[in-house]
Design an enzyme around this catalytic site. Sequence first.
Site, PDB file in Angstrom:
ATOM      1  N   GLU A  72       0.859  -1.186   0.000  1.00 57.28           N
ATOM      2  CA  GLU A  72       0.000   0.000   0.000  1.00 57.28           C
ATOM      3  C   GLU A  72       0.893   1.233   0.000  1.00 57.28           C
ATOM      4  O   GLU A  72       1.200   1.771  -1.046  1.00 57.28           O
ATOM      5  CB  GLU A  72      -0.952  -0.029   1.204  1.00 57.28           C
ATOM      6  CG  GLU A  72      -2.105   0.936   1.078  1.00 57.28           C
ATOM      7  CD  GLU A  72      -3.242   0.602   2.042  1.00 57.28           C
ATOM      8  OE1 GLU A  72      -4.128   1.447   2.165  1.00 57.28           O
ATOM      9  OE2 GLU A  72      -3.230  -0.488   2.653  1.00 57.28           O
ATOM     10  N   GLU A 103      -2.216   0.907  13.447  1.00 56.46           N
ATOM     11  CA  GLU A 103      -3.395   1.226  12.637  1.00 56.46           C
ATOM     12  C   GLU A 103      -4.677   0.971  13.416  1.00 56.46           C
ATOM     13  O   GLU A 103      -5.653   1.710  13.294  1.00 56.46           O
ATOM     14  CB  GLU A 103      -3.381   0.388  11.363  1.00 56.46           C
ATOM     15  CG  GLU A 103      -4.562   0.620  10.444  1.00 56.46           C
ATOM     16  CD  GLU A 103      -4.460  -0.201   9.166  1.00 56.46           C
ATOM     17  OE1 GLU A 103      -5.092   0.191   8.162  1.00 56.46           O
ATOM     18  OE2 GLU A 103      -3.736  -1.219   9.157  1.00 56.46           O
TER      19      GLU A 103
END
Length: 914
Positions: free
Chosen positions: A486, A760
Amino acid sequence: MKPILFYLFLFLPVMCMAQNPAADGLTCEYLNNPVGIDIVNPRLSWKINASQRSTLQQAYNIRVATDASFSSPKTVWNTGKVNADSSILITYAGTPLKPATRYYWQVKVWDNHNHASAWSKSAYFETGMLSPADWTATWVEPKQEPLRKIPAAMLRKQFSVSKKIVSARAYATAHGLYELYLNGKKVGDQILTPGWTEYKKRLQYQVYDITAMLQQGDNVIGAMLGDGWFRGTTGYINQWGFWGKKLGLLCQLQITYADGTVQNINTDGSWKGTKEGPIRSDGIYDGETYDARMEKSGWTAKGFDDSSWEPVDVASFDNKILVGVQSVPVHKIQEIKPIAIFKSPKGTQIIDFGQNLTGWVRLKVNGSAGQTVKIRHAEVLDKFGEFYTANLRAATATINYTLKGGGQEVFEPHFTFMGFRYIAVEGFPGELKPENFTAVVIHSDMPVTGQFTCSDTMINKLQHNIQWGQKGNFLDIPTDCPQRDERLGWTGDAQVFSRTAAFNMQVAPFFAKWMKDVAADQFPAGGIPFVVPDILQTNQTTSAGWGDVSVIVPWTMYQVYADKRILQTQYPSMKAYVDYIIKKSGDKYIWHNGSVFGDWLFYRPGIYDFSEPNGYTNPDLIATAFYAYSSKLLSESAGVLGNSADEKYYKGIYEQVKKAFVRNYITPTGRIFADSQTGYVLGLKFGLVPDSLKAKAAAYLVEDVRSRNNHLSTGFLGTPYLCQVLSQNGYSNVAYDLLLQKTYPSWLYPVKMGATTIWERWDGIKTDSTFEDKSMNSFNHYSYGAVGDWMYQQMAGLQLGKAGYKHIIIKPEPNQKINFAKVTFQSMYGQVLSGWEVSNGTIQVHVTIPPNTTADVILPKAHAGEVKLDGKPIRPDTAHAVDDGITVSVGSGDYTFSYPWIEVKEKKAVVATM
């Protein structure tokens, strides 16, 4: 308030002996001696060094010349004595600047104590290519097949120098990533050049001073090209070659000789290239495969036989998209040695560097030709102590190094980076030893500006993790994570963290560069992509809180740095975004379906449990709240820029949205629809709750926090403002309880679980040491670190009075659970300090205010008759009462206030009954 001049003389009895001020810390466009800027009217800033309290600048004189002697014929701008207190971001207004030219500059200042400085030490800035016509080089492409995982290309050209050199520069960029070499040495210390931009609209070039690298006679210029973001796989959609299938180089050497002549050595059809080099494959996600047996010894030096190399192809591209680098470069910042080397229960050889970081490992190895060392990277180990890479998804993040033999070999990768704390090593000849492995930390080279510390070691560890999260993800663009497939410029992540980022590091040029790409990628209708650069191409969809980056970040940069230019530059984008929402919402002023992600990753027991008690916030409420906030900030931005018509119009939009928000989402008793923490936080933070209901709404928020035993339930959008809203509504004690909470979900839960960066997810590692969903579980994701803003502003008390900290508010919020808190911040004017400590029934508040600024120091629970300044009673007439304390106005200098401290009783939340 009394006139400022009154306060400038309050502390004359304790002033130091007067000394002349000095101007230092000179910067151009925030940078020290920048080379290659293509801004035709750059801005100059300086700091004032003065020991005398309450020093203000009264006047300045700037001079700019093409020679450090500043002789009259060489001077291109001399302001003369300008009666003004401006000392930051002064726009150059002299003779039009020439391309590829170095300019020297100095400043002298006069202060309000009738003292003048000497001329400062000279600084310089150097222009780059100011127009496409300045480029004489052409694009070249080595012979290559447009396929995945092919060897990195190598290019070279030999040329001759026969005259005495005065100066020489290399101007270079690439499709892909490049490394430039001259006469056997790497040019410059930047890495991952030319960086990542919206390549179809903006491509950066770098400028290098190569004067000392050239030699009389034959010289060789060479370059290596890697896939990088341009051609390599990008995005979790496994997309390859998004911007182009072929790599290319544009390079122009400009040599100025003593006789006044100029010679350009350009990329053209005379260059040669080969793909038969040692880098067999490279990728941002995949790592690098390197075969040292295929190295071309001496390929960037004279005498190398390149007869087998092929001529390059000459290509044509529009140079109008080329831009000089205005941001800070990516550098190798620091090195970390292993803290442990061990074998896992299954026999994997693992090295622990003790810190989750972004970068790579420098390998030192001695072995036989053909042996291959394989290095894999991971952030965590599983509950059994085994190497865990499932959360990297498709990213292999692996280095394969094949030895050439014949002695010690040292290797670092060239065109990749990894996010890791641990490495697994296979095929290493001999015993793994610490001296064979060094972790190299890389990130955008942003000066550290802020430091926070307090008496609680876990909070200090949290601050450490926040800073390392920023280091790991501010890599030319603000990425979401540095490890998996990502590593994208998610707009929502950057938006929520931008204020904390600006405390920790000097991020003005970093964000100025990226925001231009935000504008470049903006959809024709005005919406903003989820990620910038936009490689996802999600059908021009925008999400509230993510798209608002276009407004919130420029406003934040203006607030912190008093930078009007970023507002001017981004204003069309800001306005287009708000106008887009206006059209979407219509005359109801409710933005239906404007929130794709909602309050992303809010607390809930199960991933599919969206029931309201578990933290769910209605998406339309979120979208409408951000609609209001961006309208408000756009109105204020218009006011700063002198656009009174837009200021009035968008203020009116804000008021209409506020009314709609109240009608649709707030009950007469102050409850906000969905009854979630984030709903209350956004309503209160964005000023959408009527004054008559603020106390009730805040009480409901506190009731929710207390009902969860002092746990939060917010996600990406609610978390940054949660503690702020509590403090601003009189519940600082509740904010402390949330911050100090050690069980899930909380900021300290990951700290307790051994985190060295921000996670996260609140529970990336669960209490039983298992992991959250492997498809989305980064252990270096800075968003939740936005609580650092509250730690700086409320906990330690350093707040903004006027843009750029021209006026400072010191307003600490002590709490009996903490003995001291302290923050230092390097503002555009100099270092600010705000700190407090409680001991034996006395509180001391320590303050440092830089020259050319003023401050209001708000002392909580203080009575003027009990306050001492630097050990002496303060004059009662120098302070005035405010809610629950006093305010003392001061000028520059160091101050210590002390007074009796009584433990603050907890404010009780009283909620309305139906």
